[in-house]
Scaffold this motif. Structure first.
Motif, PDB file in Angstrom:
ATOM      1  N   GLY A  45       0.816  -1.213   0.000  1.00 23.05           N
ATOM      2  CA  GLY A  45       0.000   0.000   0.000  1.00 23.05           C
ATOM      3  C   GLY A  45       0.845   1.255   0.000  1.00 23.05           C
ATOM      4  N   ARG A  46       1.939   1.217   0.741  1.00 30.07           N
ATOM      5  CA  ARG A  46       2.822   2.382   0.755  1.00 30.07           C
ATOM      6  C   ARG A  46       3.463   2.615  -0.598  1.00 30.07           C
ATOM      7  NH1 ARG A  46       5.994   2.213   6.636  1.00 30.07           N
ATOM      8  NH2 ARG A  46       4.204   2.917   7.878  1.00 30.07           N
ATOM      9  N   LEU A  47       3.881   1.536  -1.259  1.00 32.15           N
ATOM     10  CA  LEU A  47       4.485   1.698  -2.578  1.00 32.15           C
ATOM     11  C   LEU A  47       3.460   2.246  -3.567  1.00 32.15           C
ATOM     12  CD1 LEU A  47       7.025   1.347  -4.248  1.00 32.15           C
ATOM     13  CD2 LEU A  47       6.315  -1.000  -4.746  1.00 32.15           C
ATOM     14  N   SER A  48       2.231   1.785  -3.483  1.00 31.83           N
ATOM     15  CA  SER A  48       1.168   2.307  -4.351  1.00 31.83           C
ATOM     16  C   SER A  48       0.956   3.791  -4.106  1.00 31.83           C
ATOM     17  CB  SER A  48      -0.141   1.557  -4.095  1.00 31.83           C
ATOM     18  OG  SER A  48      -0.014   0.191  -4.388  1.00 31.83           O
ATOM     19  N   SER A  49       0.939   4.164  -2.825  1.00 31.54           N
ATOM     20  CA  SER A  49       0.759   5.570  -2.478  1.00 31.54           C
ATOM     21  C   SER A  49       1.889   6.429  -3.032  1.00 31.54           C
ATOM     22  CB  SER A  49       0.673   5.706  -0.955  1.00 31.54           C
ATOM     23  OG  SER A  49       0.614   7.060  -0.566  1.00 31.54           O
ATOM     24  N   LEU A  50       3.113   5.913  -2.971  1.00 32.32           N
ATOM     25  CA  LEU A  50       4.259   6.679  -3.484  1.00 32.32           C
ATOM     26  C   LEU A  50       4.178   6.841  -4.993  1.00 32.32           C
ATOM     27  CD1 LEU A  50       7.207   5.245  -1.354  1.00 32.32           C
ATOM     28  CD2 LEU A  50       5.795   7.271  -0.923  1.00 32.32           C
ATOM     29  N   LEU A  51       3.623   5.841  -5.678  1.00 37.92           N
ATOM     30  CA  LEU A  51       3.453   5.962  -7.129  1.00 37.92           C
ATOM     31  C   LEU A  51       2.486   7.095  -7.458  1.00 37.92           C
ATOM     32  CD1 LEU A  51       4.313   4.441  -9.807  1.00 37.92           C
ATOM     33  CD2 LEU A  51       2.061   3.374  -9.694  1.00 37.92           C
ATOM     34  N   VAL A  52       1.404   7.203  -6.701  1.00 34.44           N
ATOM     35  CA  VAL A  52       0.438   8.281  -6.909  1.00 34.44           C
ATOM     36  C   VAL A  52       1.080   9.632  -6.617  1.00 34.44           C
ATOM     37  CG1 VAL A  52      -1.756   9.256  -6.130  1.00 34.44           C
ATOM     38  CG2 VAL A  52      -1.518   6.776  -6.437  1.00 34.44           C
ATOM     39  N   ILE A  53       1.849   9.695  -5.530  1.00 36.27           N
ATOM     40  CA  ILE A  53       2.543  10.940  -5.184  1.00 36.27           C
ATOM     41  C   ILE A  53       3.510  11.327  -6.291  1.00 36.27           C
ATOM     42  CG2 ILE A  53       4.238  11.934  -3.593  1.00 36.27           C
ATOM     43  CD1 ILE A  53       2.880  10.226  -1.382  1.00 36.27           C
ATOM     44  N   GLY A  54       4.235  10.329  -6.809  1.00 31.84           N
ATOM     45  CA  GLY A  54       5.186  10.603  -7.884  1.00 31.84           C
ATOM     46  C   GLY A  54       4.510  11.122  -9.133  1.00 31.84           C
ATOM     47  N   ALA A  55       3.337  10.554  -9.464  1.00 31.03           N
ATOM     48  CA  ALA A  55       2.616  11.007 -10.659  1.00 31.03           C
ATOM     49  C   ALA A  55       2.209  12.468 -10.533  1.00 31.03           C
ATOM     50  CB  ALA A  55       1.386  10.120 -10.877  1.00 31.03           C
ATOM     51  N   GLY A  56       1.869  12.871  -9.318  1.00 29.86           N
ATOM     52  CA  GLY A  56       1.509  14.269  -9.117  1.00 29.86           C
ATOM     53  C   GLY A  56       2.707  15.189  -9.182  1.00 29.86           C
ATOM     54  N   ALA A  57       3.889  14.674  -8.823  1.00 29.62           N
ATOM     55  CA  ALA A  57       5.083  15.517  -8.803  1.00 29.62           C
ATOM     56  C   ALA A  57       5.722  15.649 -10.175  1.00 29.62           C
ATOM     57  CB  ALA A  57       6.104  14.932  -7.817  1.00 29.62           C
ATOM     58  N   ASP A  58       5.760  14.560 -10.954  1.00 26.76           N
ATOM     59  CA  ASP A  58       6.387  14.592 -12.283  1.00 26.76           C
ATOM     60  C   ASP A  58       5.678  13.590 -13.190  1.00 26.76           C
ATOM     61  OD1 ASP A  58       7.956  14.530 -14.545  1.00 26.76           O
ATOM     62  OD2 ASP A  58       9.844  14.643 -13.460  1.00 26.76           O
ATOM     63  N   PRO A  59       4.614  14.022 -13.865  1.00 25.45           N
ATOM     64  CA  PRO A  59       3.842  13.092 -14.718  1.00 25.45           C
ATOM     65  C   PRO A  59       4.667  12.448 -15.823  1.00 25.45           C
ATOM     66  CG  PRO A  59       2.648  15.148 -14.366  1.00 25.45           C
ATOM     67  CD  PRO A  59       4.037  15.371 -13.854  1.00 25.45           C
ATOM     68  N   ALA A 102       7.996  11.386 -15.775  1.00 34.45           N
ATOM     69  CA  ALA A 102       9.038  10.393 -15.465  1.00 34.45           C
ATOM     70  C   ALA A 102       8.840   9.716 -14.115  1.00 34.45           C
ATOM     71  CB  ALA A 102      10.410  11.064 -15.518  1.00 34.45           C
ATOM     72  N   TYR A 103       7.638   9.864 -13.530  1.00 38.33           N
ATOM     73  CA  TYR A 103       7.448   9.331 -12.177  1.00 38.33           C
ATOM     74  C   TYR A 103       7.621   7.821 -12.103  1.00 38.33           C
ATOM     75  CZ  TYR A 103       2.822   7.566 -13.492  1.00 38.33           C
ATOM     76  OH  TYR A 103       1.807   6.868 -14.083  1.00 38.33           O
ATOM     77  N   GLU A 104       7.227   7.094 -13.169  1.00 37.17           N
ATOM     78  CA  GLU A 104       7.263   5.635 -13.090  1.00 37.17           C
ATOM     79  C   GLU A 104       8.699   5.129 -13.040  1.00 37.17           C
ATOM     80  OE1 GLU A 104       5.066   1.709 -14.986  1.00 37.17           O
ATOM     81  OE2 GLU A 104       4.606   3.725 -15.751  1.00 37.17           O
ATOM     82  N   ARG A 105       9.572   5.728 -13.822  1.00 29.56           N
ATOM     83  CA  ARG A 105      10.974   5.317 -13.784  1.00 29.56           C
ATOM     84  C   ARG A 105      11.576   5.647 -12.417  1.00 29.56           C
ATOM     85  NH1 ARG A 105      14.497   3.618 -17.364  1.00 29.56           N
ATOM     86  NH2 ARG A 105      12.989   3.973 -19.036  1.00 29.56           N
ATOM     87  N   ALA A 106      11.231   6.787 -11.872  1.00 30.46           N
ATOM     88  CA  ALA A 106      11.750   7.163 -10.557  1.00 30.46           C
ATOM     89  C   ALA A 106      11.297   6.176  -9.483  1.00 30.46           C
ATOM     90  CB  ALA A 106      11.299   8.580 -10.201  1.00 30.46           C
ATOM     91  N   LEU A 107      10.020   5.776  -9.539  1.00 30.64           N
ATOM     92  CA  LEU A 107       9.517   4.821  -8.552  1.00 30.64           C
ATOM     93  C   LEU A 107      10.104   3.439  -8.773  1.00 30.64           C
ATOM     94  CD1 LEU A 107       7.554   5.141  -6.141  1.00 30.64           C
ATOM     95  CD2 LEU A 107       7.707   7.119  -7.669  1.00 30.64           C
ATOM     96  N   PHE A 108      10.386   3.094 -10.025  1.00 31.49           N
ATOM     97  CA  PHE A 108      11.050   1.822 -10.301  1.00 31.49           C
ATOM     98  C   PHE A 108      12.421   1.793  -9.631  1.00 31.49           C
ATOM     99  CE2 PHE A 108      14.174  -0.335 -13.076  1.00 31.49           C
ATOM    100  CZ  PHE A 108      13.756  -1.650 -12.889  1.00 31.49           C
ATOM    101  N   ARG A 109      13.190   2.877  -9.774  1.00 28.63           N
ATOM    102  CA  ARG A 109      14.515   2.951  -9.129  1.00 28.63           C
ATOM    103  C   ARG A 109      14.378   2.888  -7.604  1.00 28.63           C
ATOM    104  NH1 ARG A 109      17.300   1.484 -13.427  1.00 28.63           N
ATOM    105  NH2 ARG A 109      17.280   3.026 -15.106  1.00 28.63           N
ATOM    106  N   PHE A 110      13.362   3.546  -7.089  1.00 31.03           N
ATOM    107  CA  PHE A 110      13.124   3.550  -5.650  1.00 31.03           C
ATOM    108  C   PHE A 110      12.835   2.128  -5.149  1.00 31.03           C
ATOM    109  CE2 PHE A 110      10.246   3.633  -2.054  1.00 31.03           C
ATOM    110  CZ  PHE A 110      10.839   4.542  -1.198  1.00 31.03           C
ATOM    111  N   ALA A 111      11.933   1.424  -5.829  1.00 26.96           N
ATOM    112  CA  ALA A 111      11.574   0.067  -5.424  1.00 26.96           C
ATOM    113  C   ALA A 111      12.744  -0.894  -5.608  1.00 26.96           C
ATOM    114  CB  ALA A 111      10.365  -0.413  -6.218  1.00 26.96           C
TER     115      ALA A 111
END
Length: 317
Positions: free
Chosen positions: A148-162, A164-173
């Motif tokens: 759930g936390r990872l899902s929440s961070l993906l949503v936060i990332g999409a709001g911050a940088d539509p 490139a957010y997915e690549r950033a969250l991929f690196r994070f995970a």
């Protein structure tokens, strides 16, 4: 392995031998002749003991002191007090204060003694099964909490940088998986499902605000050296030969592993914000006994990387 032993504590050697001979056919019996010796036996065999039977009147400390100790440190043990008829009041008081399951009056009646101990062993077995179910439930909920936390961070990332957010969250995970993120501590006596979900939702909102603040602080993106210098300043790390060397990886996992319900600190959010700011251009890599942050290859993201990360992070929890 489920506890199955009975510990009997009595200062009378004859009583110890008699008890062991009578009860031995029901379960393995351990004995001790004082409260201090009983504590010592518990410290070594506590996980294996299902039932503790203790005499009340002994030199030095009384039996209920050992039972109180067991209640605090070995709550899975079914506690019983054996006492003479003249001391029934003390036994009743021990029952009323939650120190014991029941008392066995002295002198013992053989069939009654065996029946009481058989019931106590069955109660211990039921408690063990219950505890296993609770542990399984807790592990499942902890796994869902990380996902759930990872899902929440993906949503936060999409709001911050539509873009490139997915690549950033991929690196994070990916970093969290490589360093072995631990499960978040959850006080299940404190949280019910609704309260925990509310606390985690508020925590996510706080992370979003902290990420926005970090992005503003980092400012305009320049080159790789500038990006690594920014992260080094935040984490107290060192840049050598074009890579950042990390001695500690907690900043890379704190957003997933911090105790449930509490707010995320600004420092906890820095790594995610930096990954968003650099659009996931940097990865975490092992470097001998430590870790380094360096530019990563620009490759297509693996298919279903998010589902895979959720499953693997959940299994770590």
């Amino acid at each position: 392995m489920k506890p199955e032993k009975i510990l009997y504590v009595d200062d009378e050697a004859i009583a110890l031998k008699y008890f062991e001979r009578l009860v031995g056919p029901l379960a393995p019996v351990l004995t001790a002749n004082s409260v201090d010796e009983g504590r010592a036996v518990l410290s070594v065999h506590g996980a294996d003991i299902a039932v503790l039977v203790c005499d009340q009147r002994m030199p030095g400390e009384r039996g209920n002191e050992l039972l109180r100790h067991a209640r605090t440190h070995y709550p899975h043990i079914v506690r019983m007090l054996t006492t003479a008829y003249s001391e029934i009041g003390e036994a009743i008081d021990a029952i009323n204060t939650g120190e014991i399951y029941r008392y066995i009056a002295k002198p013992w009646e053989l069939e009654s003694l065996r029946s009481d101990l058989k019931n106590a062993l069955e109660l211990s077995a039921l408690r063990s099964e219950r505890d296993e179910l609770v542990r399984d439930k807790m592990l499942a909920q902890q796994a869902r909490l990380v996902s759930g936390r990872l899902s929440s961070l993906l949503v936060i990332g999409a709001g911050a940088d539509p873009a490139a957010y997915e690549r950033a969250l991929f690196r994070f995970a990916q970093a969290a998986l490589w360093v072995g993120a631990q499960e978040p501590a959850v006080d299940w006596h404190r949280w019910d499902h609704a309260d925990l979900q509310q606390a985690e939702a508020r925590r996510g909102a706080g992370v979003a605000l902290q990420v926005r603040s970090w992005l503003e602080r980092f400012g305009a993106r320049q080159d790789d050296a500038h990006a690594l210098a920014q992260l080094a300043a935040v984490l107290g790390a060192e840049v050598r030969d074009g890579v950042l060397h990390l001695a500690r990886t907690e900043p890379c996992t704190a957003l997933l592993t911090a105790p449930a319900g509490g707010p995320a600190s600004a420092h906890d959010c820095a790594w995610l914000a930096w990954q968003l700011w650099t659009q996931g251009r940097f990865g975490l890599h092992s470097a001998g006994e430590g870790w380094m942050v360096a530019p990563a290859k620009d490759e297509p993201l693996p298919k279903d990387w998010l589902a895979d990360a959720m499953e693997r992070l959940g299994s770590l929890a």
